[in-house]
Design an enzyme around this catalytic site. Structure first.
Site, PDB file in Angstrom:
ATOM      1  N   TYR A 152     -20.809  26.716   4.440  1.00 22.34           N
ATOM      2  CA  TYR A 152     -21.566  26.359   3.234  1.00 22.34           C
ATOM      3  C   TYR A 152     -21.024  27.051   1.986  1.00 22.34           C
ATOM      4  O   TYR A 152     -21.564  26.878   0.906  1.00 22.34           O
ATOM      5  CB  TYR A 152     -23.043  26.754   3.406  1.00 22.34           C
ATOM      6  N   ASP A 267     -25.384  25.551  21.429  1.00 16.63           N
ATOM      7  CA  ASP A 267     -25.730  24.303  22.131  1.00 16.63           C
ATOM      8  C   ASP A 267     -26.776  24.564  23.212  1.00 16.63           C
ATOM      9  O   ASP A 267     -27.737  23.800  23.370  1.00 16.63           O
ATOM     10  CB  ASP A 267     -24.484  23.603  22.694  1.00 16.63           C
ATOM     11  N   ASP A 291     -29.194  25.474   9.940  1.00 19.95           N
ATOM     12  CA  ASP A 291     -29.542  24.211   9.285  1.00 19.95           C
ATOM     13  C   ASP A 291     -29.942  23.187  10.348  1.00 19.95           C
ATOM     14  O   ASP A 291     -30.986  22.534  10.258  1.00 19.95           O
ATOM     15  CB  ASP A 291     -28.323  23.726   8.482  1.00 19.95           C
TER      16      ASP A 291
END
Ligand code: NAP
Length: 400
Positions: A152, A267, A291
């Site tokens: 980001y 994950d 996010d």
């Protein structure tokens, strides 16, 4: 709450010479898209809850986004950033960011300019809210997401640009890294300083709230020197600064009263959040993982319309709904304002206005218990009655 409020002196004095409550100025970015819809519904709720609990907030709009651009030629005027800094605590609606081109995210720009290094999202189900999982009551998680680094940081260059080509050349020549000719490239910076201050805030909060565990969520198996380092720095910090109060999961004994530090590959964490959410209490993670995971968790408690959030720095905070501008619903008085209302409650808790925050949460619970919800929840459970955005706000205000 993660940090106590040190409000600006001009924001502070509660009582005037005449014995009246002085207004406590809170800047508000109303935002793009559905921003005005949710603010119209949320403001009366926040004002009523605060005033009936002995506080006198005054919400003052500050320009940002499309409206600011029309008025000033800038999407994020310097005065807006100055006001957010001066007043320390603010509320924010969603701001639009074009995909694949155009300007960089204003949300990211605000977080970076004010060094709001932690994005904090509490995820807790309100009874009666429809959920896609069988036991939404098992999810009671607060997520701390690093807010200033990672992919980001805005360090990426277009395919074919001089910058991208020179970075590709440099990588080939100096790093023995082969990148396909003509690729777009980006950098993923993650520093010890920013990773540790995020984990520190999460640990302080977890200990203060007597939470049972904190999990470092990372993708360190693949990105060893960025995400893997985040994990290592997290454990290192817990040991160095909170050693007597925390214990790594591998060393914990049954019934251990210390805060247990776990780590999970991202994950796996997504799967765990669905299968065994009750085993996770506080999560700390880099920007991109956070996010994704915060929206996924929001889905379990009814969706983005129910998910509050805060961007916190040292002595500065901007509270905001987790969702974006939902442009297809703009101006329809339709979307769920709960996310912003709950962000307002979160803000009040940060300010130490706990009674007002509790009132808001209780009123929202009562509204849902009475079967009144917006479209997003009504479509998940036909027994619930759909009301508009402003009607929902009025119903909450009535139940305060
Ligand atoms: P979004 O605006 O969050 O909307 C995605 C979907 O979430 C909506 O279509 C809607 O689902 C649901 N939703 C969002 N807000 C809701 C609400 N208040 N009540 C009920 N449902 C709600 O995400 P997006 O469409 O990906 O992004 C649109 C713009 O927002 C982009 O420019 C993006 O950059 C920006 N954005 C800003 C922020 C921010 O300001 N912090 C955060 C995220 C995105 P259904 O279609 O299923 O009804």
């Amino acid at each position: 709450m993660p940090a106590s409020i040190n409000a600006d002196a001009s924001n502070k004095s509660p009582v005037s010479d005449e014995g009246e409550l002085n207004p406590f100025i809170i800047p508000v970015i109303i935002g793009d898209g559905v921003g005005p819809d949710i603010w119209r519904a949320a403001e009366p709720v926040l004002l009523k809850a605060a005033r009936s609990s002995g506080h006198n907030p005054k919400f003052v709009e500050v320009p940002a986004g499309a409206k600011a651009f029309e008025a000033t030629g800038s999407y994020l005027p310097a005065e807006t950033l100055e006001t957010l800094k001066k007043r320390r605590v603010s509320l924010k609606g969603p701001l639009a960011t074009p995909v694949g081109g155009g300007m960089r995210s204003l949300n990211v720009a605000i977080r970076q300019a004010l060094d709001l290094y932690a994005c904090i999202r509490p995820v807790k189900w309100i009874p009666g809210v429809p959920s896609p999982v069988k036991h939404p009551e098992k999810t009671d998680i607060i997520l701390f997401r690093e807010n200033t680094e990672d992919v980001y940081a805005g360090l990426e260059w277009k395919a074919g640009s001089n910058e991208a080509n020179s970075l590709i050349d440099f990588s080939r020549t100096n790093l023995n890294a082969s990148i396909r000719e003509g690729s777009a490239v980006g950098l993923k910076p993650m520093s010890e300083f920013c990773s540790k201050r995020l984990v520190r805030l999460a640990l302080e909060w977890a200990l203060k709230e007597k939470r049972p565990n904190l999990t470092l969520v990372h993708k360190g198996n693949i990105m060893k020197f960025t995400e893997g380092a985040f994990r290592a720095w997290g454990y290192e910090l817990a040991k160095a600064e909170f050693g007597a109060l925390t214990v790594p999961e591998s060393e914990a004994v049954p019934g251990d009263a210390r805060l247990i530090i776990k780590d999970r590959i991202a994950d796996n964490m997504f799967m765990q959040s669905l299968l065994r959410p009750e085993e996770y209490s506080v999560l700390a993670m880099p920007n991109l993982n956070g996010d994704y995971l915060s929206d996924c968790l929001a889905g379990q408690i009814g969706g983005l319309g129910m998910a509050p959030g805060a961007n916190i720095g040292d002595g500065l905070a901007v509270f905001e709904a987790t969702h974006g501008t939902a442009p297809k619903y703009q101006g329809q008085d339709k979307v769920n304002p709960s996310s912003l209302i709950l962000s307002g409650a979160f803000m009040m808790e940060y300010l130490g206005w706990n009674e007002a925050a509790d009132r808001i949460r209780l009123a929202l619970k009562r509204t849902v218990a009475d079967g009144l919800v917006t479209y997003d929840l009504a479509r998940q459970d036909k027994k619930l009655k759909e009301v508009g955005c402003s009607q929902f706000g009025e119903a909450v205000a009535e139940r305060l």
